[in-house]
Design an enzyme around this catalytic site. Structure first.
Site, mmCIF file in Angstrom:
data_model
loop_
_atom_site.group_PDB
_atom_site.id
_atom_site.type_symbol
_atom_site.label_atom_id
_atom_site.label_comp_id
_atom_site.label_asym_id
_atom_site.label_seq_id
_atom_site.Cartn_x
_atom_site.Cartn_y
_atom_site.Cartn_z
ATOM 1 N N GLY A 15 0.834 -1.211 0.000
ATOM 2 C CA GLY A 15 0.000 0.000 0.000
ATOM 3 C C GLY A 15 0.861 1.251 0.000
ATOM 4 O O GLY A 15 1.850 1.312 0.716
ATOM 5 N N ARG A 76 1.345 -4.990 -5.826
ATOM 6 C CA ARG A 76 1.270 -6.245 -5.071
ATOM 7 C C ARG A 76 1.757 -7.301 -6.070
ATOM 8 O O ARG A 76 1.168 -7.467 -7.130
ATOM 9 C CB ARG A 76 -0.146 -6.521 -4.617
ATOM 10 C CG ARG A 76 -0.760 -5.292 -3.909
ATOM 11 C CD ARG A 76 -1.463 -5.629 -2.627
ATOM 12 N NE ARG A 76 -2.137 -4.454 -2.087
ATOM 13 C CZ ARG A 76 -1.850 -3.882 -0.926
ATOM 14 N NH1 ARG A 76 -0.905 -4.360 -0.155
ATOM 15 N NH2 ARG A 76 -2.510 -2.843 -0.501
ATOM 16 N N CYS A 77 2.837 -7.970 -5.743
ATOM 17 C CA CYS A 77 3.479 -8.867 -6.702
ATOM 18 C C CYS A 77 3.457 -10.310 -6.192
ATOM 19 O O CYS A 77 4.245 -10.689 -5.321
ATOM 20 C CB CYS A 77 4.920 -8.390 -6.925
ATOM 21 S SG CYS A 77 5.907 -9.518 -7.901
ATOM 22 N N ASP A 107 3.947 -4.790 6.467
ATOM 23 C CA ASP A 107 4.403 -6.112 6.928
ATOM 24 C C ASP A 107 4.571 -7.126 5.789
ATOM 25 O O ASP A 107 5.477 -7.960 5.829
ATOM 26 C CB ASP A 107 3.538 -6.651 8.066
ATOM 27 C CG ASP A 107 2.066 -6.666 7.736
ATOM 28 O OD1 ASP A 107 1.697 -6.261 6.610
ATOM 29 O OD2 ASP A 107 1.275 -7.104 8.582
ATOM 30 N N GLY A 108 3.728 -7.044 4.755
ATOM 31 C CA GLY A 108 3.889 -7.949 3.609
ATOM 32 C C GLY A 108 5.245 -7.720 2.943
ATOM 33 O O GLY A 108 5.982 -8.669 2.641
ATOM 34 N N THR A 130 3.275 2.795 5.941
ATOM 35 C CA THR A 130 1.865 2.371 5.888
ATOM 36 C C THR A 130 1.041 3.339 6.732
ATOM 37 O O THR A 130 1.500 3.759 7.799
ATOM 38 C CB THR A 130 1.672 0.929 6.407
ATOM 39 O OG1 THR A 130 0.287 0.739 6.723
ATOM 40 C CG2 THR A 130 2.469 0.623 7.657
ATOM 41 N N ASP A 132 -1.427 2.592 8.395
ATOM 42 C CA ASP A 132 -2.093 1.870 9.488
ATOM 43 C C ASP A 132 -1.397 1.976 10.848
ATOM 44 O O ASP A 132 -1.978 1.629 11.873
ATOM 45 C CB ASP A 132 -2.250 0.387 9.128
ATOM 46 C CG ASP A 132 -3.069 0.193 7.864
ATOM 47 O OD1 ASP A 132 -3.846 1.110 7.531
ATOM 48 O OD2 ASP A 132 -2.931 -0.855 7.218
ATOM 49 N N ASP A 134 0.891 0.128 12.247
ATOM 50 C CA ASP A 134 0.734 -1.160 12.925
ATOM 51 C C ASP A 134 2.003 -2.018 12.907
ATOM 52 O O ASP A 134 1.928 -3.241 12.927
ATOM 53 C CB ASP A 134 -0.428 -1.947 12.285
ATOM 54 C CG ASP A 134 -0.197 -2.208 10.801
ATOM 55 O OD1 ASP A 134 0.765 -1.686 10.244
ATOM 56 O OD2 ASP A 134 -1.003 -2.948 10.212
ATOM 57 N N GLY A 175 -7.646 1.255 8.324
ATOM 58 C CA GLY A 175 -6.776 0.841 9.428
ATOM 59 C C GLY A 175 -6.642 -0.662 9.542
ATOM 60 O O GLY A 175 -5.991 -1.157 10.457
ATOM 61 N N ARG A 176 -7.293 -1.382 8.649
ATOM 62 C CA ARG A 176 -7.299 -2.859 8.705
ATOM 63 C C ARG A 176 -7.660 -3.330 10.111
ATOM 64 O O ARG A 176 -8.700 -2.967 10.617
ATOM 65 C CB ARG A 176 -5.965 -3.421 8.226
ATOM 66 C CG ARG A 176 -5.758 -3.203 6.749
ATOM 67 C CD ARG A 176 -4.760 -4.158 6.178
ATOM 68 N NE ARG A 176 -3.415 -3.820 6.596
ATOM 69 C CZ ARG A 176 -2.319 -4.365 6.088
ATOM 70 N NH1 ARG A 176 -2.428 -5.272 5.142
ATOM 71 N NH2 ARG A 176 -1.140 -4.025 6.487
ATOM 72 N N LYS A 218 -27.964 17.827 21.544
ATOM 73 C CA LYS A 218 -26.867 17.803 20.551
ATOM 74 C C LYS A 218 -27.515 17.923 19.182
ATOM 75 O O LYS A 218 -28.487 17.218 18.899
ATOM 76 C CB LYS A 218 -26.132 16.454 20.633
ATOM 77 C CG LYS A 218 -24.815 16.535 21.363
ATOM 78 C CD LYS A 218 -24.023 15.269 21.173
ATOM 79 C CE LYS A 218 -22.851 15.214 22.121
ATOM 80 N NZ LYS A 218 -21.656 15.854 21.624
ATOM 81 N N SER A 220 -26.012 17.388 16.234
ATOM 82 C CA SER A 220 -25.525 16.396 15.252
ATOM 83 C C SER A 220 -24.669 15.382 15.995
ATOM 84 O O SER A 220 -24.153 15.670 17.069
ATOM 85 C CB SER A 220 -24.671 17.068 14.181
ATOM 86 O OG SER A 220 -23.510 17.626 14.770
ATOM 87 N N HIS A 257 -10.087 5.444 -0.174
ATOM 88 C CA HIS A 257 -8.691 5.650 -0.578
ATOM 89 C C HIS A 257 -8.221 7.089 -0.518
ATOM 90 O O HIS A 257 -7.020 7.328 -0.665
ATOM 91 C CB HIS A 257 -8.459 5.067 -1.972
ATOM 92 C CG HIS A 257 -8.282 3.583 -1.915
ATOM 93 N ND1 HIS A 257 -9.352 2.728 -1.775
ATOM 94 C CD2 HIS A 257 -7.169 2.817 -1.922
ATOM 95 C CE1 HIS A 257 -8.898 1.489 -1.719
ATOM 96 N NE2 HIS A 257 -7.584 1.511 -1.798
ATOM 97 N N GLN A 259 -7.841 8.569 1.972
ATOM 98 C CA GLN A 259 -6.961 8.580 3.159
ATOM 99 C C GLN A 259 -5.516 8.222 2.817
ATOM 100 O O GLN A 259 -4.606 8.419 3.602
ATOM 101 C CB GLN A 259 -7.470 7.572 4.200
ATOM 102 C CG GLN A 259 -8.820 7.955 4.765
ATOM 103 C CD GLN A 259 -9.498 6.786 5.465
ATOM 104 O OE1 GLN A 259 -9.295 6.563 6.647
ATOM 105 N NE2 GLN A 259 -10.309 6.037 4.746
ATOM 106 N N ARG A 260 -5.315 7.622 1.653
ATOM 107 C CA ARG A 260 -3.962 7.214 1.262
ATOM 108 C C ARG A 260 -3.192 8.323 0.549
ATOM 109 O O ARG A 260 -1.971 8.273 0.448
ATOM 110 C CB ARG A 260 -4.052 6.039 0.283
ATOM 111 C CG ARG A 260 -4.447 4.741 0.873
ATOM 112 C CD ARG A 260 -3.199 3.884 1.107
ATOM 113 N NE ARG A 260 -3.563 2.527 1.372
ATOM 114 C CZ ARG A 260 -3.684 1.592 0.428
ATOM 115 N NH1 ARG A 260 -3.435 1.867 -0.822
ATOM 116 N NH2 ARG A 260 -4.036 0.376 0.752
#
Ligand code: ADP
Length: 329
Positions: A15, A76-77, A107-108, A130, A132, A134, A175-176, A218, A220, A257, A259-260
């Site tokens: 990613g 991704r290979c 991690d991958g 990443t 994430d 993590d 965030g997986r 409130k 909203s 996406h 967010q990326r």
């Protein structure tokens, strides 16, 4: 004995994350400063297999520090997971006499790097890239800070419209398996509730909280839904809540996406520069099979095995969760 590394390749894999370009720039320029020949593999491990490995100089990385994405592309290979694919990749590196590799990814990517390094003895250093946040061995991963800021900006805009219409919004964030982005953005945007993969907040609890807010006028409410939580995506939760809680007009936004992407924050530009600089210096100093990371504002090294051990997967902070609950009454 310290290897005398002459030729170094850098790649981005898995990613993409904002700040990867800042890191590529730092890797390339640090290597050139030390008299090394620098290369970039295009599309991560796929580039190693396709022999798409291009020479890079100081000017190849001009004017990219502020750019999101990755100029080296990522992929991704699946072929690299096979021994045959790895052998082709190694042969292509050998041909160019590349003896050092900086891999930027999650991690991958590190799993691949570890196997590759063990099998062929090539010197490898990983950089945690990443959104994430993590990976064990770095307090922050590259791209996470920018992603949080993107989420906050989006939620601020949603709040304007939610407030004008007395609406209840469910906003799904990435965030997986890690609720790190969700919890931090809930704090920073004043969300009324947050659903996290690490915690089972029952729907009943959520409805009680929303009703309490409505009873104190409130205008909203915003619920942040982290992907990977037990109740499903934001649409599923919105539907379940709507059945029991008809007071509000409910709406769903999936940030996805976006967010990326985006220009990296100041924090990620600095982090990418520091990690890239440290990764190349570590290779030159004879380090291998390690990940560079930020630990308490100092750059440190962690073995790839440890980084992948799951030991330090993001642990949700109960105090922050409690604070989010209290501050959103
Ligand atoms: P990330 O690095 O963001 O976690 P992925 O999990 O997609 O992303 O991994 C990126 C790439 O790393 C994969 O496409 C593959 O080429 C390589 N990779 C992942 N797992 C392995 C593995 N077990 N062996 C070899 N290569 C791997």
């Amino acid at each position: 004995m310290k290897p005398n590394i002459k030729n170094i390749a850098v790649l981005t894999s898995g990613g993409d994350a904002p700040g990867m370009n800042a890191c590529i720039r730092a890797v390339v320029r640090t290597g050139i400063y030390h008299g090394k020949n620098m290369f970039g593999a295009v599309q991560g491990y796929q580039g190693l297999i396709n022999n798409n490995i291009i020479p890079m100089n100081a000017r190849s990385v001009s004017n990219i520090l502020h750019m999101g994405g990755t100029i080296l592309k990522t992929a991704r290979c699946l072929e690299f997971k096979e021994d045959a694919g790895m052998e082709i990749a190694f042969k292509n590196l050998q041909e160019k006499e590349i003896d050092g590799l900086v891999v930027i990814g999650g991690d991958g990517t590190f799993t691949g790097a570890k196997r590759f390094g063990e099998k062929f003895g090539i010197n490898v250093i990983g950089v945690p890239g990443t959104i994430d946040n993590d990976l064990y061995g770095s307090d922050f991963t590259l791209g996470y800070d920018t992603a949080i800021n993107t989420v906050i900006e989006a939620i601020d805009k949603i709040r304007d419209t939610a407030d004008s219409h007395d609406r209840l919004f469910f906003v799904e964030v990435m965030g997986r398996d890690s609720g790190c982005i969700a919890l931090r953005s809930a704090i920073a945007s004043g969300a009324e509730a947050v659903l996290l993969p690490e915690r089972e907040t029952s729907l009943k609890e959520l409805i009680t909280k929303l009703k309490a807010g409505a009873s104190t006028k409130k205008s909203s409410s915003i619920v942040i839904v982290s992907e990977g939580n037990k109740y499903g995506g934001a649409y599923d939760i919105a539907k379940a809540v709507k059945r029991k809680f008809t007071h509000y007009d409910t709406k769903v936004t999936i940030l996805g996406h976006l967010q990326r992407g985006g220009s990296p924050s100041g924090f990620d530009r600095i982090l990418g520069s520091r990690l890239g600089f440290a990764a190349t210096n570590a290779l030159i100093a004879g380090e291998s099979m390690k990940m560079v990371g930020l630990k308490g504002n100092k750059i440190g090294l962690t073995s790839l095995s440890e980084a992948l051990s799951g030991l330090g997967n993001y642990k949700l902070e109960d105090d922050l969760l409690e604070m989010t609950h209290v501050l959103s009454i």
